[in-house]
Write a protein that holds these residues in place. Structure first.
Motif, PDB file in Angstrom:
ATOM      1  N   UNK A 160      -0.540  10.699 -12.284  1.00 47.56           N
ATOM      2  CA  UNK A 160      -0.452   9.585 -11.330  1.00 47.56           C
ATOM      3  C   UNK A 160       1.010   9.290 -11.000  1.00 47.56           C
ATOM      4  N   UNK A 161       1.863   9.239 -12.030  1.00 48.25           N
ATOM      5  CA  UNK A 161       3.295   8.997 -11.803  1.00 48.25           C
ATOM      6  C   UNK A 161       3.893  10.106 -10.953  1.00 48.25           C
ATOM      7  N   UNK A 162       3.530  11.353 -11.241  1.00 41.91           N
ATOM      8  CA  UNK A 162       4.030  12.491 -10.468  1.00 41.91           C
ATOM      9  C   UNK A 162       3.674  12.355  -8.994  1.00 41.91           C
ATOM     10  N   UNK A 163       2.410  11.996  -8.710  1.00 41.50           N
ATOM     11  CA  UNK A 163       1.969  11.844  -7.317  1.00 41.50           C
ATOM     12  C   UNK A 163       2.744  10.720  -6.631  1.00 41.50           C
ATOM     13  N   UNK A 164       2.860   9.573  -7.290  1.00 39.93           N
ATOM     14  CA  UNK A 164       3.558   8.431  -6.694  1.00 39.93           C
ATOM     15  C   UNK A 164       5.022   8.744  -6.431  1.00 39.93           C
ATOM     16  N   UNK A 165       5.686   9.402  -7.383  1.00 36.90           N
ATOM     17  CA  UNK A 165       7.102   9.730  -7.190  1.00 36.90           C
ATOM     18  C   UNK A 165       7.290  10.777  -6.096  1.00 36.90           C
ATOM     19  N   UNK A 166       6.380  11.765  -6.051  1.00 40.03           N
ATOM     20  CA  UNK A 166       6.481  12.811  -5.024  1.00 40.03           C
ATOM     21  C   UNK A 166       6.297  12.241  -3.625  1.00 40.03           C
ATOM     22  N   UNK A 167       5.509  11.170  -3.519  1.00 39.33           N
ATOM     23  CA  UNK A 167       5.260  10.536  -2.220  1.00 39.33           C
ATOM     24  C   UNK A 167       6.195   9.364  -1.962  1.00 39.33           C
ATOM     25  N   UNK A 168       7.196   9.188  -2.869  1.00 33.09           N
ATOM     26  CA  UNK A 168       8.158   8.072  -2.767  1.00 33.09           C
ATOM     27  C   UNK A 168       7.450   6.712  -2.745  1.00 33.09           C
ATOM     28  N   UNK A 169       6.444   6.578  -3.598  1.00 27.44           N
ATOM     29  CA  UNK A 169       5.689   5.326  -3.664  1.00 27.44           C
ATOM     30  C   UNK A 169       5.926   4.573  -4.976  1.00 27.44           C
ATOM     31  N   UNK A 170       6.818   5.106  -5.833  1.00 27.71           N
ATOM     32  CA  UNK A 170       7.157   4.436  -7.093  1.00 27.71           C
ATOM     33  C   UNK A 170       8.670   4.474  -7.269  1.00 27.71           C
ATOM     34  N   UNK A 171       9.361   3.360  -6.998  1.00 25.98           N
ATOM     35  CA  UNK A 171      10.825   3.314  -7.128  1.00 25.98           C
ATOM     36  C   UNK A 171      11.274   3.589  -8.561  1.00 25.98           C
ATOM     37  N   UNK A 172      12.485   4.125  -8.708  1.00 27.67           N
ATOM     38  CA  UNK A 172      13.039   4.417 -10.027  1.00 27.67           C
ATOM     39  C   UNK A 172      13.096   3.144 -10.868  1.00 27.67           C
ATOM     40  N   UNK A 189      10.672   1.382 -12.020  1.00 23.83           N
ATOM     41  CA  UNK A 189       9.550   0.453 -11.842  1.00 23.83           C
ATOM     42  C   UNK A 189       8.329   0.945 -12.623  1.00 23.83           C
ATOM     43  N   UNK A 190       7.673   0.014 -13.318  1.00 24.61           N
ATOM     44  CA  UNK A 190       6.482   0.357 -14.089  1.00 24.61           C
ATOM     45  C   UNK A 190       5.253   0.443 -13.189  1.00 24.61           C
ATOM     46  N   UNK A 191       4.243   1.141 -13.691  1.00 24.43           N
ATOM     47  CA  UNK A 191       2.957   1.164 -13.014  1.00 24.43           C
ATOM     48  C   UNK A 191       2.264  -0.183 -13.172  1.00 24.43           C
ATOM     49  N   UNK A 192       1.515  -0.564 -12.173  1.00 30.51           N
ATOM     50  CA  UNK A 192       0.649  -1.736 -12.292  1.00 30.51           C
ATOM     51  C   UNK A 192      -0.744  -1.284 -12.711  1.00 30.51           C
ATOM     52  N   UNK A 193      -1.552  -2.218 -13.151  1.00 33.89           N
ATOM     53  CA  UNK A 193      -2.923  -1.866 -13.553  1.00 33.89           C
ATOM     54  C   UNK A 193      -3.708  -1.384 -12.348  1.00 33.89           C
ATOM     55  N   UNK A 194      -3.599  -2.101 -11.242  1.00 38.41           N
ATOM     56  CA  UNK A 194      -4.228  -1.733  -9.973  1.00 38.41           C
ATOM     57  C   UNK A 194      -3.230  -2.051  -8.877  1.00 38.41           C
ATOM     58  N   UNK A 195      -3.078  -1.160  -7.913  1.00 36.20           N
ATOM     59  CA  UNK A 195      -2.136  -1.444  -6.824  1.00 36.20           C
ATOM     60  C   UNK A 195      -2.491  -0.593  -5.605  1.00 36.20           C
ATOM     61  N   UNK A 196      -2.081  -1.076  -4.460  1.00 36.13           N
ATOM     62  CA  UNK A 196      -2.159  -0.313  -3.216  1.00 36.13           C
ATOM     63  C   UNK A 196      -0.753  -0.203  -2.670  1.00 36.13           C
ATOM     64  N   UNK A 197      -0.260   1.014  -2.527  1.00 36.08           N
ATOM     65  CA  UNK A 197       1.124   1.247  -2.100  1.00 36.08           C
ATOM     66  C   UNK A 197       1.100   2.084  -0.825  1.00 36.08           C
ATOM     67  N   UNK A 198       2.143   1.922  -0.036  1.00 36.46           N
ATOM     68  CA  UNK A 198       2.163   2.660   1.237  1.00 36.46           C
ATOM     69  C   UNK A 198       3.587   2.877   1.720  1.00 36.46           C
ATOM     70  N   UNK A 199       3.746   3.845   2.592  1.00 34.78           N
ATOM     71  CA  UNK A 199       4.968   4.045   3.350  1.00 34.78           C
ATOM     72  C   UNK A 199       4.550   4.418   4.770  1.00 34.78           C
ATOM     73  N   UNK A 200       5.473   4.899   5.565  1.00 33.78           N
ATOM     74  CA  UNK A 200       5.138   5.178   6.968  1.00 33.78           C
ATOM     75  C   UNK A 200       4.205   6.375   7.127  1.00 33.78           C
ATOM     76  N   UNK A 201       4.021   7.151   6.047  1.00 38.24           N
ATOM     77  CA  UNK A 201       3.196   8.362   6.152  1.00 38.24           C
ATOM     78  C   UNK A 201       1.805   8.215   5.536  1.00 38.24           C
ATOM     79  N   UNK A 202       1.667   7.384   4.511  1.00 40.00           N
ATOM     80  CA  UNK A 202       0.374   7.324   3.830  1.00 40.00           C
ATOM     81  C   UNK A 202       0.198   5.998   3.097  1.00 40.00           C
TER      82      UNK A 202
END
Length: 589
Positions: free
Chosen positions: A72-84, A86-99
């Motif tokens: 999960x961390x790998x996917x979020x970091x690869x998509x630039x959805x988890x800033x350096x 920053x911890x994971x949340x239990x549940x979250x919805x994250x987005x950028x201009x692509x996804x």
């Protein structure tokens, strides 16, 4: 003062209470996490799908420590959805201009009501224009599916459970469908993870992480930095030993998780000692022996067992195996002739000097004293650990023969068959070994110019039997061993094969298949060589039962009323006899 990376490695195992970085969600905020993070193919597969704008729901399940959170961390970091940092949340919805991505870190930790709600939301995410990743244990997942879609109907519940369990076993990458909801279900416990050991060792040995050690005033007496140099200088040999050990565990239903791999490997580098403690060491070679990677990987400080190291699963298992107690062919040259040429110079110096020192102690003391005998046994075990981890690397076929000595006589045959493409001739040799073993198992004696496999009802008490009830017959050519290419799209391997026994009828069509495991091949080999093993192995008993059932399914005789077929062992070989009962009389046909 000292190298902070050493403290990071010390925090990666559970041999002490200071294992703050053993879990991925804790590691993610550590500055060293990105240095040793190993990207998994499953993560790359999910990122590729999301980047291609293929919106889907990905449900990841598996054992604790298999790396679900890391993916999960790998996917979020690869998509630039988890800033350096920053911890994971239990549940979250994250987005950028692509996804846009909805994730659930671990559904199993939540209440049943929330589990059902989040499963529904993640399944419906693609319909709402986003992807989703849901991590969960198997039990809560199946229960939530049943409540959400089973509607209290036993037939629906059975259908859902069968679909999920089949997927968890087969682990295909095809989408599943329940009602209008499409999703991918992936069981990480079924994914090949042996290549992870290579990558994490290579990353730990990266020179940029050891700069402070090179410039340290204690560098010449630091066993941790010596381990780094030993492993780097013998990298392929060390990695081959570590991967082989983990492969043996996997083949014998003792597969360990990625978290457990990291714990054992990190402990083998440091032994949980730190820079401050090393500053008080003297310059004796024995510190490099006591805290060497070869000893620590087995949970030893020199010849002394480290009690708390047994909390590390890999160390507990390698000690149970006692492979360092196996007498090797090389023992005579090492312990009698004093030939330590099996090791490279840097390692040879410390091992040879230790043996010479002990030999002098024995000469001065009383050789019959039990304390010398016990110490000699322990020193021999320690030296074997160095041979297993570092030795014989430059001798042709030396390492392969070494593995056959400690893991079994067919280990390298099996390892070669699942890693290298075999010629038809080599595969036929394996088929013949299986045929001969099955013949002996069913008849009790080796075949004499036979190509028929008699499937009999035999006794299992070990007593010799001359007459058997014949249930069916097959031919040697009906047993075909083949290599099946592994699915490398989500598995952490660059290739390889599964070894499969195909059961074919006369027309050549494959009727049944049986996966050939290492315990199964060792079983066939031992039968063919007249060896008897009393060890109970669940993987073996399951494989033997499955093979027997499938052979009978394909080749069992159609029952004829009042007629039986028997096999009788004679001096000229097995003879088939048919008998018939009529009017309380028996007739030989």
């Amino acid at each position: 003062m000292g190298n902070e990376f050493v403290n990071y490695l010390n925090s990666m195992n559970n041999a002490t209470s200071g294992n703050i970085n053993a879990l991925a969600e804790s590691q993610v905020i550590n500055k060293y996490y990105n240095y040793i993070r190993v990207d998994r193919k499953l993560g790359e597969f999910i990122v590729k799908k999301i980047n291609a704008n293929e919106k889907s729901c990905y449900i990841l399940t598996g054992h604790a420590g298999d790396g679900k959170t890391s993916i999960l961390i790998q996917v979020l970091k690869s998509l630039n959805l988890l800033p350096e940092g920053e911890r994971l949340k239990v549940v979250d919805t994250v987005s950028n201009e692509f996804c846009t991505l909805k994730y659930v870190k671990d559904m199993s930790e939540l209440s049943e009501e929330k589990q059902i709600k989040l499963l529904k939301e993640c399944l419906e995410a693609p319909q709402n224009g986003m992807s989703s990743i849901l991590i969960t244990n198997t039990g809560p997942l199946i229960k939530s599916f049943n409540i959400l879609f089973g509607e209290g109907n036993d037939e629906k519940i059975d259908k859902i459970e069968n679909m999920l369990l089949k997927q968890l076993d087969e682990n295909s990458i095809e989408e599943l469908k329940v009602n209008e909801n499409r999703f991918n279900l992936i069981n990480i416990a079924r994914i090949e993870n042996l290549n992870f050991a290579r990558k994490v060792i290579e990353k730990i040995c990266s020179d940029e992480l050891w700069g402070k050690c090179r410039d340290c005033i204690n560098e010449c007496k630091c066993p941790i930095y010596f381990n780094k140099k030993c492993v780097s200088d013998n990298k392929e040999r060390v990695i081959d030993f570590v991967e082989t050990f983990y492969r043996w565990l996997q083949e014998n239903d003792k597969r360990i998780t990625i978290r457990q791999m990291i714990a054992q490997i990190s402990f083998a580098f440091t032994g949980n000692i730190n820079c401050e403690r090393i500053s008080k060491f003297d310059n004796r070679l024995y510190n490099n022996f006591n805290y060497n990677f070869a000893n620590l990987f087995f949970g030893y400080k020199g010849i002394q067992e480290i009690y708390e190291a047994k909390q590390i699963k890999g160390i507990e298992l390698i000690q149970e195996m006692k492979i360092d107690s196996v007498a090797l062919r090389e023992d005579y040259n090492i312990f009698v002739k004093g030939d330590f040429s099996y090791l490279k110079p840097d390692i040879r110096i410390i091992v040879e000097s230790l043996w010479n020192k002990f030999s002098k102690e024995v000469f001065i003391g009383d050789y019959c004293d039990s304390k010398y005998i016990d110490k000699q046994n322990e020193i021999r075990k320690a030296i074997r650990r160095f041979i297993l981890v570092f030795g014989l690397s430059e001798q042709e076929n030396g390492v392969s023969e070494l593995y056959n000595q400690v893991y079994g006589k067919v280990f390298n045959m099996y390892k070669s068959a699942i890693t290298e493409k075999h010629t038809p001739r080599k595969l036929r040799a394996i088929s013949k070994m299986i045929y001969e073993a099955l013949y002996i198992k069913n008849i009790g004696v080796p075949p004499i110019d036979e190509d028929t496999l008699y499937l009999t009802l035999a006794r299992y008490d070990g007593d010799f039997q001359k007459v058997f009830l014949l249930l069916g017959k097959a031919k040697e050519r009906n047993l075909v061993v083949n290599q099946v290419v592994r699915n490398v799209e989500i598995e952490d391997t660059d290739g390889g094969y599964k070894l499969v026994l195909q059961i074919c009828k006369e027309d050549g069509i494959v009727n049944e298949k049986v996966n050939l495991s290492l315990p199964l091949l060792m079983y066939f080999y031992s039968i063919g060589n007249g060896e008897i093993s009393t060890e109970i192995n669940p993987s073996l008993s399951h494989g033997v039962a499955e093979l027997n059932a499938k052979l009978l399914k394909v080749f069992r005789f159609k029952e004829k009323e009042k007629q039986l077929s028997l096999i009788v062992n004679t001096v000229s070989g097995a003879k088939e006899i048919k008998i018939e009962f009529e009017d309380n009389k028996m007739f030989v046909l």
